[in-house]
Every structure is written in C-alpha cells, then in structure tokens.
Design a protein around this motif. Structure first.
Motif: not given
Ligand code: ADP
Ligand code: MG
Lengths: 264, 259
Positions: A134-139, A141, B63, B90, B97, B103, B118-119, B164, B168
């Motif tokens: 989920d964390a990847m999705e909201v960032s 990616t 989500l 997003r 969370f 990660y 990535r962004n 993290r 952004l």
C-alpha cells in the motif's frame, strides 16, 4: 481494488466449487494484468536485473550440487542394467537424453519452486500484511509492476538458464563417473552424449524452463500479493506457493511431453 | 502542554466526503458518512477498533473504493480518477501507516529515496541527498540514515515513515494511529512532530487515534466514528461535553475516571 471480487462473492452462493472458479478467474486476471503492464513504460529494468541476480545467481550453488549428484547417481544406477547387455558404452547417450529431456527441467523447476517460489510468496506476503505494498501504491509507484512484474520476468528468464546449466553440470557429473569406470575420454563422452540429443530436445527443454519459470513466478507472486490475515497468512502464502507450483509443474510436464512426442 | 493556534481557512475544503458507504460482503463498515476537512487543520478521527477508521482513510488515498457516495480530495473525485490522475493526486497525500510500512529490504536512505527518484526523475544525486537529509533532520533522525528498518525502535520507524511521506511535500497528511504501541514519552514526541509538520509543511491532516492526549494536543477538531458514521464533531471540549456512554467511554478510559 478488490471491489469486483467482493461483489462476485455476494452474488454467488458460497461453496468450494464456486470458490475454485473465482480463484481461477482471479488468477487469469492476475496474468492478464502482468502482460498488460509489463509492456508499458516505465520499465523496471533495474528491479528486473536485481531479481534475476537473486533468483538466478543465488541459486547457482544449489543447482550445481543437485545437478552434479543427479549425474553421478543416475549413471551409477543405470550401469548395471546396461552392463547385463554389455552395453555400458551407451551410457553417455542415455544420460544425455535423460538429462536434457527429463531430469534437468524437472529437477531445476522443483528446486526453484522450493527455493524461489517460497521466498517470493513469503516476501510479497509480508510486504502485503505490513502495508508496504500500500505504501508503494500511495507514493506513486505501481507495486504490481515493480514487485510482481519484475519477479515473474526474472523467474521466466532464469529458470530456463538454470535448467541448461543444471543439465551441463549433471552431464559433467556423469562423465566423471563414466571416466572412472570405463576410462572414456571427455571428448568422446560429450560427443556421444550430444549426438543423441536433437535440437527439438533442447528447444523442448528451454520451453519447459520458460513455462515452469513463469508458473513459479506467477504462483509465488499471486499467493504473496493476495495474502490476508497477518503473519499466519504469510506462512500460508509461502507454503501454498510451493505446493501449487510443484503440482502445476507436473501437470505441465505431462502436457509438454505429449506435445513434443507428437512433433517428434 | 498547549498547542499554538493555527490559521485555518474554513472556506477552503481540502477533503470533502459526502454520504459515503462501504461494505465488505455483508459487513457494512461505513454508512452515509459525511465529513469535511479544512485547509490547514488537523482533524482527529476517534473510533473503536474495527470501526472503519483505516478503511476511511484508505478510501481517501484511493487504496480502496467506496460503494456509494462521494470523496473529493483537493477538488478531485477520487473514485473517478484514472490511474495516472490518481498517482498525481497521491503525490499530494502523505500516508503514515499504522505499522510504519518501511520497506524492510531497503536502508533508511533508500526508503526515503524510493518515492523521490521515482517521481522526480530530473533531480541530481546531490539534490536527492539534500532532500533526504533535510526531512530526516526535520524528524530528528539524521543519524539513522544508513540503518536498516529492523534496527529502529517503534517510534523511530514512525518518524522515518513520516519523513518518507514528507519528502514529496504533501498538502494532506493521513496518520493511521501514529502513537499506538509507543510509550508515553515517545508518543509525546510524535504528537509534537505532527504539530511541527502541520506548521512547517502547511499540511491539512486526518489523525486516527484512540489516544485522547494525542487527540487533544494535535486536533483542532475531533470527529468520532460511531456505527459507521460521524457520531460527533467539534472541538475536544465540545465533543466530550456529553453523557453518551459511547463517547464517555473514551474519555473515562484515557483520563482514568471511575465509570
Ligand atoms: N480488505 C478487507 N476485506 C474485508 N474486510 C475488511 C477489509 N479491510 C477492513 N475490513 C473490515 O472492516 C472493518 C474495519 O476495519 P478498519 O478500518 O481496519 O478498522 P479500524 O477502525 O480499527 O482501523 C473491520 O471489521 C475489518 O475486518
Ligand atoms: Mg486501523
């Protein structure tokens, strides 16, 4: 995300058979999504290479040992029956055929299912339950592409390569055994072994590797990516990734052998 | 402890939820829920376990999808965006969370780098490093930059998780139980961090918690989720000025009153 599944479950009465077909449908969607996303940019080359490294390179030792032992054991076990007919000189061609047609693809796939399939299932499963996906999705990616796409591509590329490698190591093990008993030279061993193998055998072997690699990747990723119910679910995902992919590999083996024999 | 007053623009609604409904199979989690979050404010969302708090903010972040109703974030209807549009939206939403969701195959530096490279692909190595060090400094954890998530304490993980998302520069922060599982001293540090982020990064936030200390010192307004909908809404004192046992329960537990 799972809206469609949830609605489906509402419409259908529960029952094992219905559940089974829902699962088949979900897997089909998963595979379709893989093919749709893998060809669209941005490409995850870096992650694919890092997965190839961890799936391919890191299995080399295990694949070497098992290939080597398979070669020696298969040769030693076959010798008595051939010796009865005074035909031990057939050993190299017998081993060549057996290894390329049957042993290398199956052994490599089963080992990879155990090693790679379970680790993919557990890794994605724990990422799922700890909300890393989920964390990847909201960032911003796409986790499917980054995690699932790269792993399926890597297994599909690496398992055929490992299969070929496993076959070569097995033949080398067999050569040592033959050399010790029959004093055959390396050159004549490999000449005999390869003269019995046709291109069809090699193509079929690579094709098996690709199919098994894809199966291992899809099963591990599907089970991991859809893990529910916390840490218990992670164990279940890893376990069922192995069991299901091994089962599928045998079914696929049967089908591919039928197809190849009908071509031969 | 007291929170400094913050400027809130009541005519600028950043999150607008209207008649939201969400069920899982036969379990109806949210029903005709409406809520508005103003620009600049910290909105605290209180509710019992499994009352649907996480589901609500996951719907806000795209989500999960609602069955019914409308969820507008920064003027965009979340459920109707394409994948690309959703990704753009997003980037303006930071999600902290409950379990930090770092990660664990990456170091702290790589965790922070991940959303950034990535962004914002045009950034140079130097700019990336500066940004990473900047946000780590803001959460007070610069020294952990080369550590692995498994080496961090619960509170440190929360901070890195927040860093993290800050990298952004989000306009909206969604905190899922930021102080749960932390000792009181660490909880206070996180509470202060949430308020600092609000001020320094100009964020509007939803903060999910059962912790009334956190609610009192971070929230301009408190919303209580009761039976799938917003049961009470107002300032801390307004919300708890009631005899409703469902609400008093929170208060009495947190402030140790005999019931
Ligand atoms: N993906 C899901 N599938 C089915 N049920 C879910 C799912 N996510 C949450 N639920 C259920 O919705 C309810 C609310 O969950 P949640 O929002 O996580 O609670 P909380 O308020 O503690 O954060 C729970 O009963 C939970 O079991
Ligand atoms: Mg929750």
């Amino acid at each position: 995300m799972n809206q469609q599944t949830e609605n489906k479950k509402n419409l259908l009465p529960t029952g094992k058979i219905k559940q089974y077909f829902i699962e088949v449908y979900e897997v089909a969607r998963f595979i379709t999504r893989f093919f749709k996303e893998i060809f669209l940019p941005p490409y995850e080359f870096k992650e694919i290479i890092s997965q190839c490294y961890s799936i391919g390179y890191k299995s080399l030792a295990l694949i070497s040992v098992t290939g080597f032992i398979t070669g020696i054991v298969f040769t030693a076990q076959s010798r008595p029956s051939l010796a009865d007919f005074g035909a031990t000189s057939w050993l190299p061609s017998l081993v060549g055929i057996a290894v390329i047609r049957a042993l290398a693809p199956l052994i490599t796939a089963l080992i990879a299912a155990g090693k790679t399939g379970s680790s993919i299932g557990a890794e994605l499963g724990s990422m799922k339950v700890t909300e890393q996906i989920d964390a990847m999705e909201v960032s911003g990616t796409n986790p499917f592409k980054f995690l699932v796409g790269s792993r399926i591509v890597a297994t599909t590329l690496m398992i055929p390569a490992l299969t070929m490698y496993n076959g070569l190591v097995a033949m080398f093990g067999s050569y040592l055994n033959v050399h010790a008993n029959e004093m055959t030279s390396m050159k004549s061993f490999f000449q005999d072994a390869f003269s019995s193998i046709s291109f069809l055998d090699i193509y079929a072997s690579v094709a098996k590797g690709i199919v098994y690699g894809f199966t291992i990747g899809v099963t591990g990723c599907y089970k991991g990516y859809n893990t529910t119910q916390g840490t218990q679910g992670v164990g279940r995902a890893a376990n069922s990734a192995v069991v299901i992919s091994m089962f599928l590999i045998f079914i696929e083996e049967m089908i591919i052998v039928q197809i190849v024999n009908s071509i031969r | 402890m007291k929170k400094e007053p913050i400027r809130i623009e009541k005519n600028d609604v950043v999150i607008s939820i209207d008649d939201l409904g969400k069920s899982f199979g036969s379990l109806q989690v949210l029903r005709s829920l409406s809520l508005q979050v103003y620009k600049g404010e910290n909105m605290v969302l209180l509710g019992r376990s499994a009352s649907g708090k996480s589901v609500l903010i996951k719907i806000i972040a795209g989500l999960m999808f609602s069955d019914k109703g409308s969820v507008k974030v920064l003027g965009r209807e979340v459920g109707q965006l394409s994948t690309k549009e959703l990704d753009v939206l997003r980037l303006k939403i930071g999600f902290s969370f409950q379990g930090s969701a770092l990660y664990d195959s990456m170091t702290v530096r790589e965790n922070l780098e991940f959303p950034l490279i990535r962004n914002k692909r045009h950034l140079t190595r130097h700019e990336t490093d500066r940004a990473i060090e900047g946000v780590l400094q803001d959460v007070g954890l610069l020294e952990t930059i080369d550590q692995w998530p498994s080496e961090l304490s619960g509170g440190q993980k929360k901070r890195v998780g927040i860093a993290r998302t800050l990298i952004l520069r989000p306009e909206i922060m969604l905190y899922d139980e930021p102080t749960s599982g932390l000792d009181p001293v660490t909880s206070l540090e996180i509470i202060n961090l949430i308020n600092e982020v609000q001020k320094k990064y100009d964020t509007s936030s939803i903060i999910i918690t059962h912790d009334l200390t956190c609610a009192k010192f971070t929230g301009e307004r408190i919303a209580v989720l009761l039976n799938g909908t917003i049961g009470r809404l107002g300032s801390f004192d307004e919300v708890f000025d009631t005899d409703d046992p469902a609400i008093r329960g929170f208060y009495n537990y947190n402030f140790i009153k005999d019931s």
